[in-house]
Design an enzyme around this catalytic site. Structure first.
Site, PDB file in Angstrom:
ATOM      1  N   LYS A 192     -41.151  92.653  68.762  1.00 30.84           N
ATOM      2  CA  LYS A 192     -41.141  91.279  69.285  1.00 30.84           C
ATOM      3  C   LYS A 192     -40.027  90.479  68.621  1.00 30.84           C
ATOM      4  O   LYS A 192     -40.073  90.206  67.424  1.00 30.84           O
ATOM      5  CB  LYS A 192     -42.468  90.568  69.013  1.00 30.84           C
ATOM      6  CG  LYS A 192     -42.526  89.229  69.779  1.00 30.84           C
ATOM      7  CD  LYS A 192     -43.551  88.274  69.248  1.00 30.84           C
ATOM      8  CE  LYS A 192     -43.006  87.285  68.253  1.00 30.84           C
ATOM      9  NZ  LYS A 192     -41.930  86.417  68.759  1.00 30.84           N
ATOM     10  N   GLU A 267     -40.157  90.913  54.829  1.00 29.45           N
ATOM     11  CA  GLU A 267     -38.859  90.378  54.367  1.00 29.45           C
ATOM     12  C   GLU A 267     -38.891  88.880  54.632  1.00 29.45           C
ATOM     13  O   GLU A 267     -38.827  88.463  55.793  1.00 29.45           O
ATOM     14  CB  GLU A 267     -37.699  91.018  55.145  1.00 29.45           C
ATOM     15  CG  GLU A 267     -37.581  92.516  55.010  1.00 29.45           C
ATOM     16  CD  GLU A 267     -37.222  92.958  53.604  1.00 29.45           C
ATOM     17  OE1 GLU A 267     -36.656  92.146  52.847  1.00 29.45           O
ATOM     18  OE2 GLU A 267     -37.548  94.104  53.265  1.00 29.45           O
ATOM     19  N   CYS A 301     -31.265  84.242  54.964  1.00 30.62           N
ATOM     20  CA  CYS A 301     -32.231  84.452  53.871  1.00 30.62           C
ATOM     21  C   CYS A 301     -31.509  84.670  52.555  1.00 30.62           C
ATOM     22  O   CYS A 301     -32.012  84.335  51.497  1.00 30.62           O
ATOM     23  CB  CYS A 301     -33.127  85.638  54.188  1.00 30.62           C
ATOM     24  SG  CYS A 301     -32.206  87.141  54.522  1.00 30.62           S
ATOM     25  N   GLU A 401     -36.858  76.244  50.706  1.00 33.02           N
ATOM     26  CA  GLU A 401     -35.814  76.909  51.491  1.00 33.02           C
ATOM     27  C   GLU A 401     -35.358  75.939  52.583  1.00 33.02           C
ATOM     28  O   GLU A 401     -36.037  75.780  53.601  1.00 33.02           O
ATOM     29  CB  GLU A 401     -36.369  78.194  52.115  1.00 33.02           C
ATOM     30  CG  GLU A 401     -35.305  79.047  52.748  1.00 33.02           C
ATOM     31  CD  GLU A 401     -35.859  80.246  53.483  1.00 33.02           C
ATOM     32  OE1 GLU A 401     -36.890  80.110  54.174  1.00 33.02           O
ATOM     33  OE2 GLU A 401     -35.247  81.315  53.389  1.00 33.02           O
TER      34      GLU A 401
HETATM   35  P1  NAD Z   1     -40.699  82.585  61.551  1.00 32.28           P
HETATM   36  O1  NAD Z   1     -41.570  83.099  60.467  1.00 32.28           O
HETATM   37  O2  NAD Z   1     -40.982  81.264  62.127  1.00 32.28           O
HETATM   38  O3  NAD Z   1     -40.710  83.609  62.793  1.00 32.28           O
HETATM   39  C1  NAD Z   1     -40.371  84.960  62.645  1.00 32.28           C
HETATM   40  C2  NAD Z   1     -41.046  85.759  63.748  1.00 32.28           C
HETATM   41  O4  NAD Z   1     -42.459  85.694  63.568  1.00 32.28           O
HETATM   42  C3  NAD Z   1     -40.772  85.256  65.151  1.00 32.28           C
HETATM   43  O5  NAD Z   1     -40.620  86.350  66.020  1.00 32.28           O
HETATM   44  C4  NAD Z   1     -42.043  84.490  65.476  1.00 32.28           C
HETATM   45  O6  NAD Z   1     -42.309  84.389  66.862  1.00 32.28           O
HETATM   46  C5  NAD Z   1     -43.080  85.336  64.788  1.00 32.28           C
HETATM   47  N1  NAD Z   1     -44.350  84.683  64.496  1.00 32.28           N
HETATM   48  C6  NAD Z   1     -44.593  83.353  64.355  1.00 32.28           C
HETATM   49  N2  NAD Z   1     -45.919  83.157  64.104  1.00 32.28           N
HETATM   50  C7  NAD Z   1     -46.499  84.381  64.064  1.00 32.28           C
HETATM   51  C8  NAD Z   1     -47.829  84.839  63.837  1.00 32.28           C
HETATM   52  N3  NAD Z   1     -48.845  83.992  63.590  1.00 32.28           N
HETATM   53  N4  NAD Z   1     -48.072  86.164  63.856  1.00 32.28           N
HETATM   54  C9  NAD Z   1     -47.077  87.034  64.073  1.00 32.28           C
HETATM   55  N5  NAD Z   1     -45.793  86.666  64.322  1.00 32.28           N
HETATM   56  C10 NAD Z   1     -45.509  85.346  64.308  1.00 32.28           C
HETATM   57  O7  NAD Z   1     -39.220  82.689  60.975  1.00 32.28           O
HETATM   58  P2  NAD Z   1     -37.878  82.219  61.675  1.00 32.28           P
HETATM   59  O8  NAD Z   1     -37.859  80.725  61.674  1.00 32.28           O
HETATM   60  O9  NAD Z   1     -37.689  82.942  62.969  1.00 32.28           O
HETATM   61  O10 NAD Z   1     -36.776  82.792  60.655  1.00 32.28           O
HETATM   62  C11 NAD Z   1     -36.400  82.122  59.519  1.00 32.28           C
HETATM   63  C12 NAD Z   1     -37.132  82.659  58.302  1.00 32.28           C
HETATM   64  O11 NAD Z   1     -36.920  84.064  58.203  1.00 32.28           O
HETATM   65  C13 NAD Z   1     -36.594  82.089  57.002  1.00 32.28           C
HETATM   66  O12 NAD Z   1     -37.664  81.794  56.143  1.00 32.28           O
HETATM   67  C14 NAD Z   1     -35.749  83.229  56.433  1.00 32.28           C
HETATM   68  O13 NAD Z   1     -35.587  83.214  55.039  1.00 32.28           O
HETATM   69  C15 NAD Z   1     -36.526  84.409  56.887  1.00 32.28           C
HETATM   70  N6  NAD Z   1     -35.654  85.598  56.906  1.00 32.28           N
HETATM   71  C16 NAD Z   1     -35.817  86.540  55.929  1.00 32.28           C
HETATM   72  C17 NAD Z   1     -34.981  87.642  55.903  1.00 32.28           C
HETATM   73  C18 NAD Z   1     -35.139  88.713  54.871  1.00 32.28           C
HETATM   74  O14 NAD Z   1     -34.655  89.810  55.113  1.00 32.28           O
HETATM   75  N7  NAD Z   1     -35.789  88.467  53.743  1.00 32.28           N
HETATM   76  C19 NAD Z   1     -33.986  87.777  56.868  1.00 32.28           C
HETATM   77  C20 NAD Z   1     -33.852  86.795  57.838  1.00 32.28           C
HETATM   78  C21 NAD Z   1     -34.712  85.713  57.855  1.00 32.28           C
END
Ligand code: NAD
Length: 508
Positions: A192, A267, A301, A401
């Site tokens: 997804k 991650e 990130c 963050e």
């Molecule tokens: P997010 O957590 O809002 O969403 C990530 C994914 O999770 C999306 O596909 C979203 O639809 C899904 N999601 C949302 N609620 C959910 C639930 N209840 N159950 C299952 N899935 C759900 O994150 P974002 O805003 O898309 O991305 C930014 C964040 O990602 C930042 O915190 C960033 O640091 C982190 N990030 C981490 C890494 C890493 O490798 N450590 C890499 C890239 C981004």
């Protein structure tokens, strides 16, 4: 901000028709059962880029059932490593052949510069090839010293059905840090992407079919975290969840997966520091800090959101960073020379601005930027390169963050102070130090609490290494052999040779 380099570009590169992204289930593209779609408006140009099927329970259940059936009948899990590698290598070739198409839509959906999107989409092929090479390396242990009549082995097997949930900031790259490694291990998957950047993940379905991946081995469901991601995290037919995203959602997923005790690899976020010692190559360090904070508009990130600089050089070093920041080419993501594009949503842009305004109210000094950026002819979702000095560790900007082009500057007197400041975070994704003294670099590297440490460089990455975070930046590792192992289950096999076993029941 008059002295900033801002690039704009002609309109003809914009799409005439939105891309129609659909679910990919059992080898076929399908619409949602209820026909619902969601629109994605380009953060930079305000045009309708894509319309994506909006998944619900029906599509998610179908995709999970398809992945489960594909795993259980062995159409992929029982293939040889060589055969799996051949398919993954073909996918890599097809990704390269379609690099420009993927990059164009990735740029329009995310707001990232086109040159960067090309690098990420084309570069992802290398992750697929590296994973392909690992498919042929699965091996366990053999034990030949357990007694004359026992031979035992420890086998590695694919863990099963894996849910892969990805964020919007590096849609195709992060997908490629997970999916080919899971497939190389013999797992089947449900993927997804973020609802904001669904298209390149959806496009991959065609490439998987063309490469000969059996139907059902990889299924893609588009839609929101709830219900699609939530069901993918809790469903009993799923064996593991591999998630990249925010720490808050990572915690939700851990709870949802807990009922069935599925494995969870996470991650998550970061608040990454670069420490600058007085003996460092200050020009190189200033360039790396500038790259670290503005790359992907700070929506990364691994971004350098904290600069921890020795007090003796702080003023001069910040001046160098400010001077470089003004030369970074912000602007239209479709312009080939743009280095920094748009913020992903208006809500996120105002969240960044809110953090900056609060920090200034609390006594931080704005050495550069600190406000939205006007880019002629484009929308409102751009933000000025921003450098905040006089930041103290108790301010929200020093530990939350922010995920924007905002650098917080903190100062120190001794290496111990610098390490304490670097570790003063609930996150532990990455950290770096700049010094010409190898002992200083090693001491920092051993004491810094982060999954990746860079010395005299920033954000160099390789598929061979392990990537992941300590503390609330995650659990488990991705890429490299450690990332590959996450998708493998360990099984001990004990074999008695001949008929030497003592009966437990003494029959008379
Ligand atoms: P997010 O957590 O809002 O969403 C990530 C994914 O999770 C999306 O596909 C979203 O639809 C899904 N999601 C949302 N609620 C959910 C639930 N209840 N159950 C299952 N899935 C759900 O994150 P974002 O805003 O898309 O991305 C930014 C964040 O990602 C930042 O915190 C960033 O640091 C982190 N990030 C981490 C890494 C890493 O490798 N450590 C890499 C890239 C981004």
């Amino acid at each position: 901000m008059k002295d900033l380099t801002i690039l704009t570009c002609a309109e003809q590169a914009l799409p005439q028709e939105p891309f129609q992204a659909r679910h990919f289930i059992d080898g076929h593209y399908v619409d949602s059962a209820d026909g619902r779609v969601s629109d994605r408006i380009s953060p930079s140009h305000g045009v309708l880029v894509s319309q994506a099927a909006l998944g619900g329970q029906a599509e998610t259940e179908r995709a999970i059932a398809s992945a489960r059936a594909a795993f259980d009948d062995g159409r992929w899990s029982r293939l040889s490593g060589k055969d799996r590698a051949a398919v993954l290598n073909k996918v890599a070739d097809l990704i390269e052949a379609n690099q420009d198409t993927l990059a164009q839509i990735e740029t329009l959906e995310s707001g990232k510069p086109i040159s960067q999107a090309r690098g990420e989409c084309g570069g992802a092929a290398d992750l697929w090839r590296f994973a392909a090479s690992l498919a042929r390396t699965v091996q366990g242990d053999s034990h030949n010293t357990l007694g004359t009549d026992i031979l035992a082995t420890v086998l590695k097997e694919p863990i099963g059905v894996v849910s892969i949930i990805t964020p919007w900031n590096f849609p195709f790259w992060i997908l490629s840090q997970k999916l080919p490694f899971a497939l190389a291990a013999g797992c089947t998957c449900i993927v997804k992407p973020s609802e904001m950047t669904p298209s390149t993940t959806a496009m991959l379905g065609d490439l998987l079919n063309e490469a000969g991946l059996p139907a059902g081995v990889c299924n893609i469901v588009l839609g929101h975290g709830d219900p699609v991601g939530a069901l993918m995290s809790s469903h009993p037919a799923v064996d593991m969840v591999s998630f990249t995203g925010s720490t808050a959602v990572g915690k939700h997923i851990t709870k949802a997966a807990g009922d069935t005790l599925k494995k969870v690899a996470l991650e998550l976020g970061g608040k990454n520091p670069q420490v600058i010692m007085p003996d460092a190559d200050l020009d190189q360090a200033a360039d790396a800090v500038t790259f670290g904070i503005y790359f992907n508009v700070g929506q990364c990130c691994n971004g350098t959101s904290r600069l921890i600089v020795h007090e003796d050089i702080a003023e001069a070093f910040v001046a160098k960073v400010v001077a470089l920041s003004k030369q970074v080419r912000f602007g239209d993501p479709l312009h080939p020379d743009t280095q920094v594009g748009a913020i992903v949503t208006p809500e996120h842009a105002s969240k960044i601005d809110g953090y900056v305004k609060t920090a200034i109210d609390q006594g931080a000094h704005c050495a550069l930027g600190g406000a939205p950026l006007e880019v002629t002819g484009l929308g409102q979702q751009f933000y000025q390169p921003t450098v905040l000095t006089n930041v103290s560790p108790d301010m929200a900007i020093a530990h939350d963050e922010v995920f924007g082009p905002v650098l917080s500057v903190l100062t120190f007197k001794t290496l111990d102070d610098a390490i304490a400041l670097a570790n003063d975070s609930s996150y532990g994704l990455s950290a770096g130090i700049w010094s010409e003294n190898v002992h200083t670099c090693l001491e920092f590297s051993r004491r810094a609490e982060a999954g990746t440490i860079w010395t005299n460089t920033w954000m160099d990455g390789f598929p061979e290494l392990a990537f992941g975070g300590m503390k609330q930046s995650g659990q488990g590792r991705e890429i490299g052999s450690y990332g590959f192992e996450e998708f493998l289950e360990v099984k001990s096999l004990v074999m008695r040779i001949g008929h030497s076993r003592e009966p437990w029941v003494q029959t008379s």
